[in-house]
Design a protein around this motif. Structure first.
Motif, PDB file in Angstrom:
ATOM      1  N   THR A   1       7.517  -4.693   3.954  1.00 51.21           N
ATOM      2  CA  THR A   1       7.127  -4.444   2.526  1.00 51.21           C
ATOM      3  C   THR A   1       5.644  -4.497   2.495  1.00 51.21           C
ATOM      4  O   THR A   1       5.063  -5.230   3.085  1.00 51.21           O
ATOM      5  N   LEU A   2       5.207  -3.436   2.097  1.00 49.71           N
ATOM      6  CA  LEU A   2       3.539  -2.928   2.011  1.00 49.71           C
ATOM      7  C   LEU A   2       3.332  -3.275   0.813  1.00 49.71           C
ATOM      8  O   LEU A   2       3.624  -2.515  -0.290  1.00 49.71           O
ATOM      9  N   TYR A   3       2.131  -4.227   0.417  1.00 45.37           N
ATOM     10  CA  TYR A   3       1.785  -4.345  -0.704  1.00 45.37           C
ATOM     11  C   TYR A   3       0.265  -3.669  -0.612  1.00 45.37           C
ATOM     12  O   TYR A   3      -0.636  -3.849  -0.039  1.00 45.37           O
ATOM     13  N   PHE A   4       0.169  -2.591  -1.573  1.00 44.75           N
ATOM     14  CA  PHE A   4      -0.960  -2.003  -1.866  1.00 44.75           C
ATOM     15  C   PHE A   4      -1.935  -2.660  -2.852  1.00 44.75           C
ATOM     16  O   PHE A   4      -1.598  -2.368  -3.962  1.00 44.75           O
ATOM     17  N   GLN A   5      -2.531  -3.426  -2.305  1.00 46.47           N
ATOM     18  CA  GLN A   5      -3.372  -4.442  -3.267  1.00 46.47           C
ATOM     19  C   GLN A   5      -4.665  -3.868  -3.945  1.00 46.47           C
ATOM     20  O   GLN A   5      -4.890  -4.255  -4.998  1.00 46.47           O
ATOM     21  N   THR A   6      -5.150  -2.791  -3.352  1.00 43.46           N
ATOM     22  CA  THR A   6      -6.148  -1.986  -4.209  1.00 43.46           C
ATOM     23  C   THR A   6      -5.817  -0.383  -4.086  1.00 43.46           C
ATOM     24  O   THR A   6      -4.919  -0.244  -3.120  1.00 43.46           O
TER      25      THR A   6
ATOM     26  N   VAL B   1      -0.962   1.602  -6.532  1.00 43.70           N
ATOM     27  CA  VAL B   1      -0.887   0.089  -6.272  1.00 43.70           C
ATOM     28  C   VAL B   1       0.283  -0.441  -6.407  1.00 43.70           C
ATOM     29  O   VAL B   1       1.224   0.326  -7.303  1.00 43.70           O
ATOM     30  N   GLY B   2       0.549  -1.537  -5.816  1.00 42.71           N
ATOM     31  CA  GLY B   2       2.138  -2.199  -6.180  1.00 42.71           C
ATOM     32  C   GLY B   2       2.606  -2.516  -4.677  1.00 42.71           C
ATOM     33  O   GLY B   2       2.029  -2.955  -3.880  1.00 42.71           O
ATOM     34  N   TRP B   3       3.888  -2.514  -4.317  1.00 39.28           N
ATOM     35  CA  TRP B   3       4.746  -2.401  -3.147  1.00 39.28           C
ATOM     36  C   TRP B   3       5.719  -1.518  -2.944  1.00 39.28           C
ATOM     37  O   TRP B   3       6.308  -1.194  -3.984  1.00 39.28           O
ATOM     38  N   ALA B   4       6.148  -1.206  -1.703  1.00 42.33           N
ATOM     39  CA  ALA B   4       7.151  -0.615  -1.312  1.00 42.33           C
ATOM     40  C   ALA B   4       7.698  -1.231  -0.177  1.00 42.33           C
ATOM     41  O   ALA B   4       7.084  -1.622   0.779  1.00 42.33           O
ATOM     42  N   THR B   5       9.044  -0.977  -0.129  1.00 46.48           N
ATOM     43  CA  THR B   5       9.838  -1.801   1.148  1.00 46.48           C
ATOM     44  C   THR B   5      10.457  -0.572   1.777  1.00 46.48           C
ATOM     45  O   THR B   5      11.041   0.281   1.428  1.00 46.48           O
ATOM     46  N   TYR B   6      10.082  -0.703   3.216  1.00 47.75           N
ATOM     47  CA  TYR B   6      10.951   0.354   3.988  1.00 47.75           C
ATOM     48  C   TYR B   6      11.652  -0.101   5.259  1.00 47.75           C
ATOM     49  O   TYR B   6      11.438  -1.458   5.636  1.00 47.75           O
ATOM     50  N   GLU B   7      12.643   0.699   5.684  1.00 46.14           N
ATOM     51  CA  GLU B   7      13.665   0.130   6.888  1.00 46.14           C
ATOM     52  C   GLU B   7      13.620   1.215   7.761  1.00 46.14           C
ATOM     53  O   GLU B   7      13.464   2.566   7.812  1.00 46.14           O
ATOM     54  N   GLY B   8      13.961   0.638   9.124  1.00 48.42           N
ATOM     55  CA  GLY B   8      14.116   1.642  10.267  1.00 48.42           C
ATOM     56  C   GLY B   8      13.735   0.949  11.672  1.00 48.42           C
ATOM     57  O   GLY B   8      13.241  -0.040  11.480  1.00 48.42           O
ATOM     58  N   ASP B   9      13.313   1.834  12.313  1.00 49.69           N
ATOM     59  CA  ASP B   9      12.681   1.438  13.808  1.00 49.69           C
ATOM     60  C   ASP B   9      11.202   1.425  13.500  1.00 49.69           C
ATOM     61  O   ASP B   9      10.557   2.175  13.615  1.00 49.69           O
ATOM     62  N   LEU B  10      10.510   0.077  13.459  1.00 46.84           N
ATOM     63  CA  LEU B  10       9.249  -0.051  12.792  1.00 46.84           C
ATOM     64  C   LEU B  10       8.494  -0.504  13.930  1.00 46.84           C
ATOM     65  O   LEU B  10       7.205  -0.628  13.765  1.00 46.84           O
ATOM     66  N   GLU B  11       9.202  -1.020  15.082  1.00 45.91           N
ATOM     67  CA  GLU B  11       8.270  -1.394  16.358  1.00 45.91           C
ATOM     68  C   GLU B  11       7.059  -0.650  16.568  1.00 45.91           C
ATOM     69  O   GLU B  11       5.996  -1.083  16.842  1.00 45.91           O
TER      70      GLU B  11
ATOM     71  N   GLN C   1     -12.172   5.856   1.011  1.00 52.90           N
ATOM     72  CA  GLN C   1     -13.107   4.869   0.228  1.00 52.90           C
ATOM     73  C   GLN C   1     -12.914   3.647   0.235  1.00 52.90           C
ATOM     74  O   GLN C   1     -12.917   2.477  -0.336  1.00 52.90           O
ATOM     75  N   ALA C   2     -12.679   3.201   1.657  1.00 54.64           N
ATOM     76  CA  ALA C   2     -12.125   1.841   2.113  1.00 54.64           C
ATOM     77  C   ALA C   2     -13.468   0.987   2.064  1.00 54.64           C
ATOM     78  O   ALA C   2     -13.465  -0.016   1.786  1.00 54.64           O
ATOM     79  N   VAL C   3     -14.890   1.676   2.203  1.00 56.15           N
ATOM     80  CA  VAL C   3     -15.946   1.020   1.920  1.00 56.15           C
ATOM     81  C   VAL C   3     -15.907   0.250   0.692  1.00 56.15           C
ATOM     82  O   VAL C   3     -16.644  -0.757   0.595  1.00 56.15           O
ATOM     83  N   PHE C   4     -15.198   0.836  -0.355  1.00 54.06           N
ATOM     84  CA  PHE C   4     -15.122   0.222  -1.735  1.00 54.06           C
ATOM     85  C   PHE C   4     -13.985  -0.944  -1.811  1.00 54.06           C
ATOM     86  O   PHE C   4     -14.062  -1.417  -2.709  1.00 54.06           O
ATOM     87  N   GLY C   5     -13.419  -1.209  -0.899  1.00 53.99           N
ATOM     88  CA  GLY C   5     -12.119  -1.962  -0.817  1.00 53.99           C
ATOM     89  C   GLY C   5     -10.857  -1.227  -0.961  1.00 53.99           C
ATOM     90  O   GLY C   5      -9.869  -2.036  -1.267  1.00 53.99           O
ATOM     91  N   LEU C   6     -11.059  -0.035  -1.135  1.00 53.87           N
ATOM     92  CA  LEU C   6      -9.667   0.706  -1.573  1.00 53.87           C
ATOM     93  C   LEU C   6      -8.793   0.637  -0.468  1.00 53.87           C
ATOM     94  O   LEU C   6      -9.369   0.509   0.765  1.00 53.87           O
ATOM     95  N   GLY C   7      -7.648   0.983  -0.329  1.00 52.74           N
ATOM     96  CA  GLY C   7      -6.607   0.992   0.603  1.00 52.74           C
ATOM     97  C   GLY C   7      -6.292  -0.423   1.295  1.00 52.74           C
ATOM     98  O   GLY C   7      -5.888  -0.277   2.429  1.00 52.74           O
ATOM     99  N   GLN C   8      -6.488  -1.610   0.726  1.00 56.36           N
ATOM    100  CA  GLN C   8      -6.384  -2.874   1.250  1.00 56.36           C
ATOM    101  C   GLN C   8      -4.694  -2.954   1.030  1.00 56.36           C
ATOM    102  O   GLN C   8      -4.206  -2.912   0.181  1.00 56.36           O
ATOM    103  N   ILE C   9      -3.976  -3.144   2.175  1.00 52.92           N
ATOM    104  CA  ILE C   9      -2.836  -3.500   2.363  1.00 52.92           C
ATOM    105  C   ILE C   9      -2.509  -4.734   2.975  1.00 52.92           C
ATOM    106  O   ILE C   9      -3.204  -5.496   3.643  1.00 52.92           O
ATOM    107  N   ARG C  10      -1.166  -5.191   2.565  1.00 50.60           N
ATOM    108  CA  ARG C  10      -0.568  -6.370   3.164  1.00 50.60           C
ATOM    109  C   ARG C  10       0.650  -6.378   3.737  1.00 50.60           C
ATOM    110  O   ARG C  10       1.477  -5.851   2.967  1.00 50.60           O
ATOM    111  N   CYS C  11       0.979  -6.731   4.792  1.00 49.66           N
ATOM    112  CA  CYS C  11       2.394  -6.464   5.375  1.00 49.66           C
ATOM    113  C   CYS C  11       3.234  -7.754   5.325  1.00 49.66           C
ATOM    114  O   CYS C  11       3.018  -8.795   5.711  1.00 49.66           O
TER     115      CYS C  11
END
Length: 319
Positions: A192-197, A279-289, A306-316
């Motif tokens: 599950t990827l959380y798109f925090q920003t 923003v939000g979250w999405a869950t994925y399935e498959g060969d993730l290795e 625009q990551a310099v502003f903190g955009l695109g912050q993810i949590r796995c």
């Protein structure tokens, strides 16, 4: 493939001054505003010259950090806006915007590759910026301390004392070897990827709200390959076509994302910048290795424009 990566993270602890401080929801916009000018005032020898006309531009920290451009003999020729800057500002994700006199807040600074050597410039520039004032009304604050974060243990140690204005320690440099060691321990079939920003990326020439796994991986590959090339002088040895084909086979199980608009005024461009993303979250399935090292790196370095502003912050969160 990511072993040569070098990253350092710092935590800035700020105290609001007598007038308090008011910031926008995306606090990084206020932290970035004016910071470049303050940084330049600390390092620039010839402030009346444009960087491109200055004989010291090849060794000066300012153009490297804020106006990163490819060398004339670079194999990869990208436009100014497509080259990632070697730093990321990351503020807390809460919605508090007003800080009363004496109240504290924190933000993080991530430095990448060669920029780590310029850490003292960043610290003193933020110290001066806070004295000048930030946020609405440019109200002053005080930098109490800066902590170096050990990204292996997540412990922090004071490296700058705001009272004495002295650097008193050394940063912890996190290497890509740690990412690869961590990746070896994971064999996930779900993530599950959380798109925090706001995650801001293009698909087929347009900014998109689609969260297909291959679109996320394409964005991450573009960012990582540029970071290695421009800030580590390394051409990332990845078979991009192969990994994108594998990413196209990963299925979306659940998608709970939405579009969020974000804008700021750019003094350099003298215009309002629209920086919306999903923003939000999405869950994925498959060969993730095959994607584990990339996603772990994305947690550190963010994964969109625009990551310099903190955009695109993810949590796995691995399944």
């Amino acid at each position: 493939m990511l072993e040569e990566l070098r990253v350092a993270q710092y935590r800035f602890v700020v105290e609001a001054g007598e007038q308090g401080i008011e910031l926008p929801i995306f606090k990084t916009a206020a932290l970035r505003g004016g910071f470049g000018q303050v940084f330049k005032s600390l390092v620039c020898t010839y402030p009346s010259l444009e960087c491109k006309h200055c004989s010291l531009s090849e060794t000066c920290p300012y153009p490297y950090v804020f106006e990163t451009r490819p060398n004339q003999d670079a194999e990869i020729q990208q436009s100014f806006d497509n080259i990632p800057r070697p730093y990321i500002l990351r503020a807390s994700l809460d919605r508090q915007t007003r800080f009363q006199p004496g109240e504290t807040f924190v933000f993080d600074l991530v430095l990448i590759g060669q920029a780590i050597t310029y850490a003292p410039y960043f610290i003193y520039a933020f110290d001066r910026l806070l004295e000048t004032g930030i946020g609405y009304g440019r109200r002053p604050g005080k930098l109490l301390r800066v902590e170096g974060i050990d990204l292996d243990t997540h412990l922090s140690f004071c490296i700058f004392d705001g009272h004495t204005k002295r650097l008193i320690g050394k940063e912890f440099v996190y290497s890509g070897q740690s990412i690869m060691e961590k990746a070896k321990k994971l064999r996930p079939q779900k993530v599950t990827l959380y798109f925090q920003t706001p995650f801001r990326t293009k698909w087929q020439g347009r900014y998109t709200d689609r969260t297909d796994f291959h679109i996320i991986i394409r964005s991450l590959l573009r960012r990582l390959s540029s970071i290695f090339y421009f800030h580590h002088q390394i051409k990332l040895n990845i078979d991009f076509s192969h990994i994108i084909r594998k990413a196209e086979a990963i299925q979306i199980v659940s998608d709970k994302t939405r579009w969020m608009d974000f804008s700021r005024f750019s003094a350099r461009q003298d215009t309002k910048m629209n920086l919306g993303g999903f923003v939000g979250w999405a869950t994925y399935e498959g060969d993730l290795e095959p994607f584990v090292p990339l996603l772990l790196a994305g947690e550190l370095l963010h994964a969109s424009k625009q990551a310099v502003f903190g955009l695109g912050q993810i949590r796995c969160v691995w399944g």
